[in-house]
Scaffold this motif. Sequence first.
Motif, PDB file in Angstrom:
ATOM      1  N   ASN A 258      -9.787  38.281  40.309  1.00  0.00           N
ATOM      2  CA  ASN A 258     -10.864  37.286  40.338  1.00  0.00           C
ATOM      3  C   ASN A 258     -11.960  37.694  41.306  1.00  0.00           C
ATOM      4  N   GLU A 259     -11.570  38.177  42.477  1.00  0.00           N
ATOM      5  CA  GLU A 259     -12.550  38.612  43.474  1.00  0.00           C
ATOM      6  C   GLU A 259     -13.337  39.813  42.955  1.00  0.00           C
TER       7      GLU A 259
ATOM      8  N   ARG B  88     -15.812  38.611  40.363  1.00  0.00           N
ATOM      9  CA  ARG B  88     -16.930  37.918  41.012  1.00  0.00           C
ATOM     10  C   ARG B  88     -17.896  38.919  41.628  1.00  0.00           C
TER      11      ARG B  88
END
Length: 198
Positions: A49-50, A53
Motif C-alpha cells: 500500500n505504501e 501510494r
Amino acid sequence: MARFKSIKREILIVILLWIVILAVFWQVFYRPQKLRIIEKEQRLEQLINERDRKKMMAQQLDKYRNEMAEIRNKLAEITTKLPDEKEVPGLLKMVSLVGKNSGLDIESFQLKGEERKSFYAEVPFEMSFVGNYHQIGMFFYQVGQLPRIITIKEFSFSPIKEATGGERFVKLKGACKGATYYFIEETSTAGKKDEKKS
C-alpha cells in the motif's frame, strides 16, 4: 479377550500419544509459524500500500512540478507589475503626467499614508482635476494602460462651466482616490522582525 483388550489399550495409547505429539507440534511449531506468517502478510500488505501510494505520488510529481513552475511564472509576472518601493514616487509622478498629457488641469495630487499588507504595501493618493468628459476618460484609460498596477477606487465629477459658443464640451471638476502597490521583499520583512527582537 484379554488380548483384544490389550490391543485396544495399545491402540488407545498410540492414539493418545499421537494427539499429544500433534498438540505439542501445534503449540510449539505450527502456531508460532502461522502467527509469524500472518504478521508478515500484514506487513507485506502495508508495504505494498505504501509503495502504491508513493508510486502514485511519483507519477504526479511532474504534474506538481509543472504547476509549481506555472505558479512561479505567474508570481514573477505579477511582481513585475508591482513597483519597487523606490519606484513609487516616479510612478505617481507618471500618473500626474498622464493626467496633464490627457489635457487635464491637475489642481492637487496628495499622497496618503502607506498601508502595509502581508507581502505588499498599498500607497494611496488623492487627486483633483478639471477637464472635459473625454479628457477624463482618456486619463483613466491611460492609467489603465500603465505597466504597473494602479487602481482608481473612488471618483466624482461635477460640472463647473457650461459649454459656450467657442467651447464644444462642458468642463468638469473631478476628484479621485487611487492607489499603487509595491512588493515587500521577504528579506526586508525578515530583517525588520530581527530588528524588533533586538
